[in-house]
Design an enzyme around this catalytic site. Sequence first.
Site, PDB file in Angstrom:
ATOM      1  N   ASP A  37     -13.795  -3.552  -2.154  1.00  0.00           N
ATOM      2  CA  ASP A  37     -13.714  -3.364  -0.705  1.00  0.00           C
ATOM      3  C   ASP A  37     -15.122  -3.484  -0.138  1.00  0.00           C
ATOM      4  O   ASP A  37     -16.037  -2.763  -0.561  1.00  0.00           O
ATOM      5  CB  ASP A  37     -13.140  -1.983  -0.368  1.00  0.00           C
ATOM      6  CG  ASP A  37     -11.722  -1.799  -0.899  1.00  0.00           C
ATOM      7  OD1 ASP A  37     -11.027  -2.819  -1.081  1.00  0.00           O
ATOM      8  OD2 ASP A  37     -11.311  -0.646  -1.124  1.00  0.00           O
TER       9      ASP A  37
ATOM     10  N   ASP B 186       0.879  -1.175   0.000  1.00  0.00           N
ATOM     11  CA  ASP B 186       0.000   0.000   0.000  1.00  0.00           C
ATOM     12  C   ASP B 186       0.912   1.219   0.000  1.00  0.00           C
ATOM     13  O   ASP B 186       1.658   1.441   0.965  1.00  0.00           O
ATOM     14  CB  ASP B 186      -0.890   0.015   1.247  1.00  0.00           C
ATOM     15  CG  ASP B 186      -1.908  -1.111   1.236  1.00  0.00           C
ATOM     16  OD1 ASP B 186      -2.455  -1.400   0.161  1.00  0.00           O
ATOM     17  OD2 ASP B 186      -2.149  -1.706   2.303  1.00  0.00           O
TER      18      ASP B 186
END
EC number: 4.3.2.10
Length: 253
Positions: A130, A11
């Site tokens: 998500d 990330d």
Amino acid sequence: MHTKRIIPCLDVKDGRVVKGINFKGIIDVGNPVDLAKHYNDQGADELVFLDITATHEKRGIMMRVVEEVAEQIFIPFTVGGGLSSLEDIKAILRAGADKVSLNSAAVKNKKLIKESAFYFGNQCIVLAIDGKKRRDNSGWNVVINGGRIDTGIDLLSWVEEVTKLGAGEILLTSMDADGTKNGFDLALTKAVSDITSVPVIASGGCGCLEDFYDVLKNNTSDAALAASLFHYDELTVKDVKKYLINKKIPIRV
């Protein structure tokens, strides 16, 4: 049972690898190029690179960093974050990515899924989804912009739709489990795997060796993704693979 994959995730924010809990409390954990090479050398099956603020900041992905990472690794490389057009996807693939991950842009423009699968092949189009459990526990909604926006879209319906549109793979992150190290969201992952024919990568919540086994057994998922567990050297990719081999899970050595 198909061969399973272990996938570290980078990330990236401001050119650095970061990690937080439920996408908040972000802390710096390292250089993306160094970490990518480290995981390549450890025997990772693939690597995922997500520019986690590109969409929110309405900017393009960090191309230079992607190019530098691609030069250092020899495993399949998926890149996502801020990709909103065929031109963006083409540029990322030229920079060295093998696959692209679409998330917020795909929700806002479904046509992008179909067009990108047509032009580049569905094998390189990964739909990052998500999910967050609804307050009444009746199912899960799709959230976008790094978890900042609840779309109100039913997650399972979205999975079925993107599969029909040409997504070649699903990268499924549980926002409820992300960063907690309490284990993958098995109910969510199994529910998604049961309704789609494309491979599902489970993400969010891995905290120990048993968590990898739980999410890969019984075809709950095709691959398991982890970040902080690997970044902090709590486990190595080799540790995970050795454990899974002993548990009779088919895995690349």
